[in-house]
Write a protein that holds these residues in place. Structure first.
Motif, PDB file in Angstrom:
ATOM      1  N   GLN A 107      -7.982  -5.990  -9.935  1.00  0.00           N
ATOM      2  CA  GLN A 107      -7.495  -5.817  -8.569  1.00  0.00           C
ATOM      3  C   GLN A 107      -8.008  -6.913  -7.650  1.00  0.00           C
ATOM      4  O   GLN A 107      -7.233  -7.517  -6.897  1.00  0.00           O
ATOM      5  N   LEU A 108      -9.320  -7.182  -7.686  1.00  0.00           N
ATOM      6  CA  LEU A 108      -9.889  -8.161  -6.770  1.00  0.00           C
ATOM      7  C   LEU A 108      -9.345  -9.556  -7.053  1.00  0.00           C
ATOM      8  O   LEU A 108      -9.017 -10.314  -6.130  1.00  0.00           O
ATOM      9  N   VAL A 109      -9.229  -9.914  -8.316  1.00  0.00           N
ATOM     10  CA  VAL A 109      -8.703 -11.234  -8.670  1.00  0.00           C
ATOM     11  C   VAL A 109      -7.245 -11.363  -8.237  1.00  0.00           C
ATOM     12  O   VAL A 109      -6.838 -12.387  -7.666  1.00  0.00           O
ATOM     13  N   ALA A 110      -6.445 -10.340  -8.491  1.00  0.00           N
ATOM     14  CA  ALA A 110      -5.040 -10.393  -8.099  1.00  0.00           C
ATOM     15  C   ALA A 110      -4.888 -10.488  -6.582  1.00  0.00           C
ATOM     16  O   ALA A 110      -4.059 -11.249  -6.068  1.00  0.00           O
ATOM     17  N   ASP A 111      -5.695  -9.715  -5.858  1.00  0.00           N
ATOM     18  CA  ASP A 111      -5.616  -9.739  -4.399  1.00  0.00           C
ATOM     19  C   ASP A 111      -6.074 -11.088  -3.840  1.00  0.00           C
ATOM     20  O   ASP A 111      -5.493 -11.604  -2.874  1.00  0.00           O
ATOM     21  N   ALA A 112      -7.118 -11.661  -4.435  1.00  0.00           N
ATOM     22  CA  ALA A 112      -7.584 -12.974  -3.994  1.00  0.00           C
ATOM     23  C   ALA A 112      -6.531 -14.042  -4.269  1.00  0.00           C
ATOM     24  O   ALA A 112      -6.305 -14.944  -3.447  1.00  0.00           O
ATOM     25  N   GLU A 113      -5.895 -13.948  -5.419  1.00  0.00           N
ATOM     26  CA  GLU A 113      -4.854 -14.927  -5.741  1.00  0.00           C
ATOM     27  C   GLU A 113      -3.679 -14.804  -4.782  1.00  0.00           C
ATOM     28  O   GLU A 113      -3.108 -15.808  -4.346  1.00  0.00           O
ATOM     29  N   LYS A 114      -3.322 -13.587  -4.434  1.00  0.00           N
ATOM     30  CA  LYS A 114      -2.252 -13.379  -3.461  1.00  0.00           C
ATOM     31  C   LYS A 114      -2.620 -13.996  -2.111  1.00  0.00           C
ATOM     32  O   LYS A 114      -1.781 -14.603  -1.433  1.00  0.00           O
ATOM     33  N   ALA A 115      -3.875 -13.859  -1.729  1.00  0.00           N
ATOM     34  CA  ALA A 115      -4.309 -14.345  -0.419  1.00  0.00           C
ATOM     35  C   ALA A 115      -4.463 -15.854  -0.371  1.00  0.00           C
ATOM     36  O   ALA A 115      -4.142 -16.479   0.648  1.00  0.00           O
TER      37      ALA A 115
ATOM     38  N   LEU B  80      -9.862 -11.023   4.031  1.00  0.00           N
ATOM     39  CA  LEU B  80     -10.045 -10.146   5.182  1.00  0.00           C
ATOM     40  C   LEU B  80      -8.963 -10.375   6.230  1.00  0.00           C
ATOM     41  O   LEU B  80      -8.617  -9.459   6.988  1.00  0.00           O
ATOM     42  N   TYR B  81      -8.412 -11.582   6.283  1.00  0.00           N
ATOM     43  CA  TYR B  81      -7.364 -11.906   7.239  1.00  0.00           C
ATOM     44  C   TYR B  81      -6.086 -11.112   6.984  1.00  0.00           C
ATOM     45  O   TYR B  81      -5.265 -10.949   7.877  1.00  0.00           O
ATOM     46  N   ASP B  82      -5.890 -10.649   5.769  1.00  0.00           N
ATOM     47  CA  ASP B  82      -4.654  -9.962   5.396  1.00  0.00           C
ATOM     48  C   ASP B  82      -4.771  -8.483   5.750  1.00  0.00           C
ATOM     49  O   ASP B  82      -5.543  -7.751   5.127  1.00  0.00           O
TER      50      ASP B  82
END
Length: 718
Positions: free
Chosen positions: A350-358, A704-706
């Motif tokens: 989850q964290l890796v996918a969310d970071a990649e999205k951001a 955090l911006y998202d």
């Protein structure tokens, strides 16, 4: 169930008088215990795809400032693992494949290095893969540091998982060996150590610690722990083999015969360097047929007994607050292993996918590399009433504890994944500031030197205003408490400390716009007057506090918002230098990163026109060196955390990528092999100072911006 003392000689019948007192283990209340038998078809967890990255240092076991061990070589068998300070914390790993010995961890010359094919660093796991003689070994270091579970986050246990499989279609006979030395429990290896063994219903447990136990006996920066005990725990089976003896005795016997000594070495206490006594285990894997995977797991844990001294009160780690002992710790850790392994894999994905999205795949790799480092620079304890307190250590700076301007850059991670941890950092400062001991009208810098949080030691300490950071720390505290209120609807926290926060806001009203000659968080650059970035912080802090205070029901705070708005207009004129904004109001031709501006858009203050950030970013892109954007015009060095903040100023992905990409190149190429430094040269990539600090939590600002990501993590945090 009881954790029982075991005769340390096992076969010799020698007395065990040197065994220390045994602990009591309570059965785990949740989770099901894994089978004590080795798995022949252990399920593999998905490893998220990340760009190939040669990190300067790889986290192996990273829990807190004392229990933090890293690999600083290209491959695990190329050198000994090291404490983040650089001192050797030897972990020797050996394997025999069809009676041919190899080493997979450590710099011993007893066997050739196993061929390491990959290293992947994820938020909670480091996965090292080796291939040799038709066998693949996948070694996973799992630290289930899940931010939504404070008990788990506090638990000082890392799992070492060994998965072996045949990759050439043939059966192979395999056995593996692991040992750890007394270097893990001493500041210097000339200190004496003792060892012992215990047994629970399902585990064989080996323990080593300094002979002289003096918890919290000193403070400092470049220090290792020399109190408490290191534990090596292995599931007890009929084939379990463990030993406590000199390193050469254990390693040589395994390399030459595939065996361990039949009895323990009882010559103790003795110096950790005297024959290098080790805790060792042998994993007799046996025949690995094609198409099957053999899985073995051992645990390494550390009980520091007492963790932090807080205003002269010694406090144990958070996991001990309900009276648990190390027996409970290890038994519960083992019983919940499979559940935690699955939860950790889901969190990593989850964290890796969310970071990649951001921010893209390179950004995701940086976040994965920063996660455990940030957490491991803290210690979680419980106050007398159970309140979680989260103390940072200012690693390789001055060793200060609970430093406010270290909390500030690390805060994005905690604002994202669990604001309770951020409150755990802010509460000790706020309580200290409103006590009679703190007599200044501005915020403190720290609470002492780790692990002793007994009062500020930086600059003039509690005595004078000399070398204090008044505007810096007031701004930091106001911004962070306001962010808790605005991003997490936590007005009660601001209300509790409103009088103190108002005092600091008043200080910024008087002294914040055009700061006098003073230090800021970049104190290594020296004193500076008329600092425009520090002025930015004061303006944003007033605006944030005004908005948060109004949300908390304090409409009189409007005066701070009005002042912030007026000063923001004035700042854009006073700091303007044509195509950018100045380092100091009185310094034409100067420039600096305006990283403090990030809160204006993040907290939706809208104090500054969007053109301010756009003009700055356009200028920054022209100032970059090979390895990133310098901090300002005075030198070519930079700060990792501030680059990632500056990259977020416009919110444009192209601007973010332009500043992020050189950082990724730096991580791959820096010659300084230490846990991520945040202060390095942009020209040659060398470390200038600092390492293993919590400030890398600042790289999570882009996530955090998202607002969708904030909401996603807010639902799981507590």
């Amino acid at each position: 169930m009881e954790l029982s003392v075991v005769n340390t000689s096992r076969r010799s019948g020698a007395a065990a008088a040197l065994i220390l007192a045994c602990a009591v283990v309570s059965p785990a209340q949740t989770g099901s215990a894994p089978s004590s038998q080795p798995s022949r078809s252990g399920s593999k967890m998905t490893i998220p795809a990340l760009p190939s990255l040669r990190l300067p240092a790889v986290p192996l076991i990273a829990h807190d400032p004392y229990f933090s061990v890293w690999s600083t070589a290209n491959r695990l068998p190329d050198d000994w693992p090291r404490h983040w300070t650089g001192a050797v914390n030897a972990l020797c790993g050996l394997i025999r494949i069809d009676n041919r010995p190899y080493r997979f961890s450590g710099g011993t010359d007893l066997a050739p290095a196993l061929n390491q094919t990959s290293t992947v660093v994820l938020p909670t796991r480091t996965v090292c893969t080796f291939e040799q003689d038709g066998v693949r070994l996948t070694l996973t270091f799992l630290t289930p540091a899940l931010p939504d579970d404070l008990d788990l986050l506090s638990r000082p246990v890392t799992y070492l998982r060994f998965e072996t499989e045949s990759i050439d279609g043939k059966p192979h006979t395999v056995s593996a060996y692991v040992d750890v030395t007394g270097e893990w429990v001493t500041d210097r290896p000339n200190q004496s150590v003792e060892w012992s063994r215990y047994r629970s219903d399902s585990l064989d447990i080996l323990r080593i610690g300094a002979s002289e136990q003096r918890p919290l006996n000193r403070s400092g920066d470049d220090l290792r722990i020399d109190w408490g005990h290191l534990y090596l725990a292995v599931p007890r089976t009929p084939e379990t083999r463990t030993a406590m003896a000199s390193d050469q005795t254990c390693r040589n016997m395994f390399v030459r015969q595939g065996e361990l000594p039949s009895g323990d070495d009882l010559r103790m206490p003795r110096r950790a360097s005297d024959g290098w006594p080790v805790l060792a285990t042998l994993l007799p894997i046996g025949t690995v047929p094609p198409g099957r995977t053999d899985v073995r797991t051992v645990m390494l844990g550390y009980d520091d007994r007492l963790a932090i001294e807080y205003h002269r009160r010694p406090l144990p780690a958070y996991w001990k607050r309900a009276g648990k002992d190390v027996g409970d710790l290890l038994q519960e850790a083992w019983s919940r292993y499979e559940t935690l392994r699955e939860r950790s894999a889901r969190f990593d994905a989850q964290l890796v996918a969310d970071a990649e999205k951001a921010g893209g795949p390179r950004y995701a790799a940086l976040c994965a590399a920063s996660y455990r480092q940030c957490l491991a620079a803290h210690k979680l304890v419980a106050d007398a009433d159970g309140t979680p307190l989260y103390f940072s250590k200012e690693n390789f700076s001055n060793g200060c504890i609970a430093t406010v301007d270290v909390t500030y850059p690390s805060a994005p991670l905690f604002l994202l994944v669990n604001p309770t941890l951020l409150k755990g950092m802010l509460t000790p400062i706020l309580d200290y500031a409103r006590s009679p001991r703190w007599r200044f009208p501005f915020a403190p810098h720290d609470l002492g030197q780790y692990p002793l949080a007994n009062g500020q030691v930086y600059g003039g300490g509690e005595r004078t205003e000399q070398d204090q950071m008044p505007v810096e720390e007031c701004g930091n505290m106001l911004i962070l408490v306001s962010a808790l209120t605005l991003l997490h609807n936590d007005a009660d926290y601001l209300k509790k400390y409103y009088p103190t926060l108002t005092q600091w806001a008043d200080y910024l009203m008087e002294h914040g716009y055009d700061p006098a000659n003073q230090l800021c968080t970049d104190d290594f650059a020296g004193h500076l007057a008329h600092n425009t970035n520090l002025s930015l912080k004061a303006i944003v802090a007033l605006g944030a506090f005004a908005k948060a205070a109004a949300q908390a029901g304090h409409p009189e705070a409007k005066k701070y918002g009005d002042a912030a708005a007026e000063r923001a207009i004035r700042w854009t004129k006073d700091a303007n230098d044509g195509d950018h904004f100045r380092l100091t109001f009185d310094g034409p031709g100067t420039w600096s990163q305006k990283y403090n501006l990030v809160w204006d858009s993040l907290l939706e203050l809208h104090l500054f026109p969007a053109e301010v950030a756009k003009k700055e970013l356009a200028f920054y892109r022209r100032q970059q060196k090979k390895y990133g954007l310098p901090l300002d015009n005075r030198r070519t060095y930079t700060k990792l955390d501030w680059i990632l903040w500056s990259a977020c100023l416009t919110g444009e992905r192209s601007d973010f990528d332009a500043l992020m990409d050189p950082v990724f190149v730096w991580m791959n190429e820096t010659p300084s092999r230490v846990p991520l430094t945040d202060w390095y040269e942009t020209t040659d990539g060398k470390q200038v100072g600092f390492q293993a600090r919590s400030v890398v939590g600042g790289v999570f600002l882009r996530m955090l911006y998202d607002p969708t990501l904030r909401e996603k993590y807010r639902k799981t945090s507590r």
